[in-house]
Design a protein around this motif. Structure first.
Motif, PDB file in Angstrom:
ATOM      1  N   TYR A   1       0.823  -1.188   0.000  1.00  0.00           N
ATOM      2  CA  TYR A   1       0.000   0.000   0.000  1.00  0.00           C
ATOM      3  C   TYR A   1       0.865   1.249   0.000  1.00  0.00           C
ATOM      4  O   TYR A   1       1.903   1.280   0.654  1.00  0.00           O
ATOM      5  N   ASP A   2       0.394   2.231  -0.721  1.00  0.00           N
ATOM      6  CA  ASP A   2       1.110   3.502  -0.748  1.00  0.00           C
ATOM      7  C   ASP A   2       0.412   4.478   0.187  1.00  0.00           C
ATOM      8  O   ASP A   2      -0.813   4.597   0.182  1.00  0.00           O
ATOM      9  N   TYR A   3       1.212   5.181   0.963  1.00  0.00           N
ATOM     10  CA  TYR A   3       0.662   6.146   1.901  1.00  0.00           C
ATOM     11  C   TYR A   3       1.391   7.474   1.777  1.00  0.00           C
ATOM     12  O   TYR A   3       2.530   7.531   1.326  1.00  0.00           O
TER      13      TYR A   3
ATOM     14  N   THR B   1       5.758   3.246   0.983  1.00  0.00           N
ATOM     15  CA  THR B   1       5.013   2.042   0.629  1.00  0.00           C
ATOM     16  C   THR B   1       5.238   1.008   1.710  1.00  0.00           C
ATOM     17  O   THR B   1       6.348   0.823   2.185  1.00  0.00           O
TER      18      THR B   1
ATOM     19  N   ARG C   1      -4.127   6.995   2.634  1.00  0.00           N
ATOM     20  CA  ARG C   1      -3.865   6.036   1.567  1.00  0.00           C
ATOM     21  C   ARG C   1      -3.743   6.777   0.244  1.00  0.00           C
ATOM     22  O   ARG C   1      -4.517   7.675  -0.048  1.00  0.00           O
ATOM     23  N   VAL C   2      -2.756   6.387  -0.525  1.00  0.00           N
ATOM     24  CA  VAL C   2      -2.593   6.934  -1.862  1.00  0.00           C
ATOM     25  C   VAL C   2      -2.907   5.832  -2.860  1.00  0.00           C
ATOM     26  O   VAL C   2      -2.255   4.795  -2.875  1.00  0.00           O
ATOM     27  N   MET C   3      -3.917   6.054  -3.650  1.00  0.00           N
ATOM     28  CA  MET C   3      -4.306   5.048  -4.616  1.00  0.00           C
ATOM     29  C   MET C   3      -3.267   4.967  -5.730  1.00  0.00           C
ATOM     30  O   MET C   3      -2.757   5.983  -6.192  1.00  0.00           O
ATOM     31  N   SER C   4      -3.002   3.748  -6.153  1.00  0.00           N
ATOM     32  CA  SER C   4      -1.986   3.564  -7.188  1.00  0.00           C
ATOM     33  C   SER C   4      -2.401   4.231  -8.490  1.00  0.00           C
ATOM     34  O   SER C   4      -1.566   4.639  -9.288  1.00  0.00           O
ATOM     35  N   SER C   5      -3.710   4.379  -8.681  1.00  0.00           N
ATOM     36  CA  SER C   5      -4.190   5.003  -9.909  1.00  0.00           C
ATOM     37  C   SER C   5      -3.830   6.482  -9.937  1.00  0.00           C
ATOM     38  O   SER C   5      -3.795   7.108 -10.988  1.00  0.00           O
ATOM     39  N   PHE C   6      -3.552   7.001  -8.754  1.00  0.00           N
ATOM     40  CA  PHE C   6      -3.149   8.411  -8.663  1.00  0.00           C
ATOM     41  C   PHE C   6      -1.890   8.659  -9.483  1.00  0.00           C
ATOM     42  O   PHE C   6      -1.772   9.639 -10.204  1.00  0.00           O
TER      43      PHE C   6
END
Ligand SMILES: [Zn+2]
Length: 54
Positions: A4-6, A16, A41-46
């Motif tokens: 997960y990316d934060y 991560t 949380r940072v969405m990977s789609s970002f």
């Protein structure tokens, strides 16, 4: 085990982490730089939507 990316809301550090689903749901993520748990949380789609300028 998914990763997960934060991003830290206090110092802006992005990191991560790999954690189990149970740990993720428990909100166990902690900023490695300032040890704050105020992370989002940072969405990977970002990243996918972010245009890359060379
Ligand atoms: Zn931080």
């Amino acid at each position: 085990m998914p990763s997960y990316d934060y991003r830290c809301r206090k110092c802006g550090q992005q990191f991560t982490t790999r954690e189990k689903i149970a740990e993720h749901n428990a909100g166990a993520a902690t900023c490695p730089q300032c040890k704050s748990q105020e992370v989002e949380r940072v969405m990977s789609s970002f990243y996918a939507k972010t245009p890359r300028k060379s």
